[in-house]
Scaffold this active site. Structure first.
Site, mmCIF file in Angstrom:
data_model
loop_
_atom_site.group_PDB
_atom_site.id
_atom_site.type_symbol
_atom_site.label_atom_id
_atom_site.label_comp_id
_atom_site.label_asym_id
_atom_site.label_seq_id
_atom_site.Cartn_x
_atom_site.Cartn_y
_atom_site.Cartn_z
ATOM 1 N N GLN A 1 40.804 37.299 41.937
ATOM 2 C CA GLN A 1 42.154 36.779 41.720
ATOM 3 C C GLN A 1 42.614 36.009 42.957
ATOM 4 O O GLN A 1 42.291 36.398 44.077
ATOM 5 C CB GLN A 1 43.111 37.948 41.454
ATOM 6 N N SER B 1 48.375 36.095 45.231
ATOM 7 C CA SER B 1 49.227 36.379 46.392
ATOM 8 C C SER B 1 48.864 35.531 47.609
ATOM 9 O O SER B 1 47.706 35.141 47.791
ATOM 10 C CB SER B 1 49.091 37.846 46.795
ATOM 11 N N SER C 1 40.508 41.035 45.921
ATOM 12 C CA SER C 1 39.419 42.013 45.880
ATOM 13 C C SER C 1 38.126 41.310 45.470
ATOM 14 O O SER C 1 38.137 40.476 44.569
ATOM 15 C CB SER C 1 39.720 43.131 44.876
ATOM 16 N N GLU D 1 47.551 42.106 32.524
ATOM 17 C CA GLU D 1 47.289 43.074 33.582
ATOM 18 C C GLU D 1 48.135 44.330 33.372
ATOM 19 O O GLU D 1 47.664 45.444 33.488
ATOM 20 C CB GLU D 1 47.600 42.453 34.950
#
Lengths: 340, 397
Positions: free
Chosen positions: B130, B133, B165, B248
């Site tokens: 992902q 952020s 991650s 999510e």
């Protein structure tokens, strides 16, 4: 597997919700005349007319043949408007009578000719006493005025006692001023109908839990609408995170209890092995949800919430009534921890 | 309303059970300290699952899925959690592909994008990460600043992402970039697929409090991404990202939710056999017993909520804001469960490892769970979503 109410169930719930909100909104207690009278004869006839007390009973005796889950959904609606615990008692009494094959009495209860009130008995052992038909002990009766029967459960057995068999009834002021409380003593009193069916214990626990879930939801809704309309510092208090997030937590608490209520009612209906565990889980969660949300609702209302001019306090007080009734016959921990 | 599974569903459950029983990998997953080994292990396992038809159970058949209802996926997760298998939820390197990128592509991707990427995700041929952020855009995601400028057929990207991650071992990234700096902040964002092997990408691993380094910062220095990698349209990325986040919060963590029931059972057994000061065992202690009792009731409620959510998501394409209710309930509960586990372990909970490289999994789990109320939207963001989108309260920021 489907945990969403179907369209018929949603329709029933919305009709009942609207009816209760219009006819006996919790706001009714603003009328001092009605305090101490959460039971009213005219309301009773309307509930009877809707088939409230026979919703899960078979059509052959005049019921609607819907499920226990429908019945607890009604209990939840009753809880939202703080309807009298007499509704819980009479619904449970119908189950007791049909379980014992006493259809005439079941029908009298369903058609409003007879009515049962709920009583709490701290140290009653019905089974041991009834060998000699000899019930003894102190009981607390809720909204028992003009009731024909008193419903008592000791956690194993459930029974109906003829109200006329009670002597020594004494009125007392209840912490919940919307309820008429009486203290009475059973002395060598006999049961009219008695059952040792554990399913009746589950049904009574679920009806009480349903009412508590309703309290948690009503408190959440009151808090949210007050947070939208009340302004301080020039804006709605719901725009302050301290309030906004309290309301969100109330929503989570209520939703968890509601989901568990539905699951438990279905587990009992489907006679699943885990049914006891599921019922005990909702009893534990519904008690906690009701008091947590009732408390937060008072807090979010501020000074107004602390007065009797608004009804936030009534949810707190009714919680204590239902909690004590439950605690007197239903222990959660052994039921939850025994299954591993 | 009912809790009964159909004969077909029960048959499916039995097939899952039988298959899991005879296909448990002989080796356990390598330690997260060796990320490449984890990648290799997770992808090989995913491939095994795909070959036997257990991957993409609820995904459309035209992209390699089974096209079964979500309830079958739930059954798979339930049996999987009980069978003591390799990580099947958010711990796997396949998680972002399976739970975020895949559903987002199914919902918003073009035919070409879907037929290229979805089979790779299902078959264990690609790892996704992902890229949402940034150092200055966490909860306030829409203020992200990683810049993308159109140059010919490409976007040229410069900037930085964080909390990614498995960036180190990923092939593709779901990347949010700012493509219009003049527009209001929600209107100038684009959701794009970034090939992690593109020149100009630098990755710096960050050690998290559980001691692992799967968490990364990613830097972009003139990284060229073809315009055809945009999902959901240029400057329409906020909407696409919101659908990713709905998946999510709505369906991605079903596996983790189901697993918590298994974790709690293990904890209950641990409490029955662990010695406790002045008591026979931990469970004889009133405080421990009361906490365990309450958590068991709550884990039951979590299951009921999961079933309700699965029932609801079988009737809608995109999970609604109610996903945040479960996310908040689950994440806080999962932390309390691991915390109780630490209290039952007592001073054994201080001994992370007696042998180098073999850490006590329970302690690692406890430490890792601190991320549960931060990732996928902090608990504060979940509360704001619940308050605004479910209760109708005004915005609180």
């Amino acid at each position: 597997m489907n945990l969403l109410p179907n369209s018929e169930q949603s329709e029933i719930v919305s009709v009942i919700r609207e009816f209760l909100a219009n006819e006996i909104s919790v706001r009714r207690y603003q009328d001092e005349e009605l305090l101490g009278r959460s039971y009213s004869a005219s309301l009773w006839q309307q509930l009877v007319g809707m088939g409230w007390f026979g919703i899960s009973q078979s059509e052959s005796i005049g019921g609607s043949a819907l499920g226990l889950v429908d019945e607890v959904m009604l209990a939840r609606e009753a809880g939202r408007q703080l309807v009298s615990p007499t509704v819980i008692a009479t619904t449970a009494a119908v189950h007791l009578c049909t379980a014992m094959g006493n259809e005439p009495l079941a029908q009298q209860l369903m058609t409003g000719q007879k009515r049962a009130a709920l009583a709490l008995a701290e140290s009653l052992n019905i089974e041991a006493s009834t060998e000699a038909n000899n019930l003894n002990g102190e009981i607390k009766i809720f909204d028992g005025e003009n009731a024909d029967f008193i419903f008592v459960c000791d956690g194993h057995s459930s029974c109906l006692i003829k109200a006329s068999a009670l002597t020594d009834r004494q009125s007392a002021a209840c912490i919940d001023e919307s309820i008429a409380l009486e203290l009475a003593t059973l002395s060598a009193t006999s049961c009219e109908v008695l059952s040792k069916e554990s399913s009746l214990v589950n049904i009574l626990a679920l009806l009480l839990a349903g009412n508590l879930v309703g309290i948690a939801e009503a408190a959440r809704d009151q808090a949210a609408s007050y947070a939208i309309e009340r302004e301080q510092f020039g804006k709605a208090i719901g725009s302050f995170q301290s309030i906004n997030h309290m309301c969100a937590d109330m929503a989570v608490t209520a939703e968890a209890a509601w989901a568990q209520l539905a699951y438990a009612a279905l587990a009992v209906t489907e006679k699943m092995d885990c049914a006891e565990l599921q019922v005990a889980s909702v009893v534990l969660l519904a008690k906690k949800a009701a008091i947590d949300n009732a408390r937060d609702n008072v807090q979010i209302h501020g000074g107004v919430g602390f007065t009797v001019e608004y009804d936030a306090h009534l949810f707190v007080k009714r919680y204590h009534v239902y909690k004590e009734i439950l605690d007197a016959f239903y222990e959660c921990q052994p039921r939850i921890l025994s299954e591993s | 309303m009912d809790l009964t599974f159909t004969a077909e569903e029960n048959q499916f459950r039995q097939q899952v059970r039988d298959w899991l029983h005879s296909n448990r990998p002989s080796e356990s997953r390598p330690s997260v300290a060796d990320l490449s080994a984890c990648r290799e292990y997770d992808l090989a396992w995913q491939k095994t699952l795909a070959e036997s038809g257990w991957a993409g159970i609820a995904w459309p058949t035209e992209y390699g899925g089974r096209g079964l209802p979500l309830v079958q996926q739930l059954i798979w997760y339930e049996e999987y959690a009980k069978a003591d298998m390799p990580p099947g939820g958010s711990e796997s390197v396949c998680f972002v592909g399976l739970a975020h990128a895949g559903p987002t592509l199914i919902y918003s991707g073009s035919e070409e994008q879907k037929s290229f990427h979805l089979p790779k995700i299902i078959n264990g041929d690609a790892v996704w990460c992902q890229g949402f952020s940034e150092p200055s855009a966490g909860s306030d995601l829409a203020s992200l600043r990683t810049k993308a400028v159109i140059d010919g057929d490409d976007l040229v990207v410069n900037g930085q992402k964080v909390w990614t991650s498995y960036a180190d071992v990923a092939d593709y990234q779901e990347l949010l970039v700012r493509t219009d700096f003049e527009a209001p902040k929600h209107k100038g964002i684009t959701w794009v697929i970034c090939d992690m092997k593109s020149p100009g990408i630098t990755i710096r691993p960050i050690k998290n409090m559980a001691g692992n380094t799967e968490f990364c910062e990613v830097f972009y220095d003139d990284v060229r991404i073809p315009l055809k990698n945009i999902i959901g349209g240029l400057n329409n990325g906020w909407k696409t990202a919101m659908s990713t986040l709905s998946f999510e919060r709505g369906t991605a963590f079903i596996a983790d939710q189901v697993e918590l029931e298994v974790d709690l059972k293990a904890l209950e057994q641990l409490a029955h056999r662990t010695k406790f000061p002045n008591e026979k065992t931990a469970i004889s202690n009133d405080v421990i017993a009361a906490r365990l009792c309450e958590m068991k009731a709550e884990v039951n409620a979590l299951k009921a909520m999961t079933y309700m959510s699965v029932s609801k998501n079988m009737t809608q394409d995109l999970p609604g804001p109610e996903g945040s209710v479960i996310r908040l309930f689950y994440s806080k509960l999962s932390q309390r469960v691991t915390q109780l586990c630490m209290d039952v372990l007592q001073s054994e909970g201080l001994v992370l490892s007696r042998v180098p490289g073999a850490a006590n999994h329970l302690i690692e789990k406890y430490l890792f769970r601190y991320s549960a109320t931060i990732g996928a939207g902090t608990e504060q963001i979940q509360r704001s979503i619940i308050a605004e989108r479910i209760l109708g309260l005004p915005k609180s920021r």
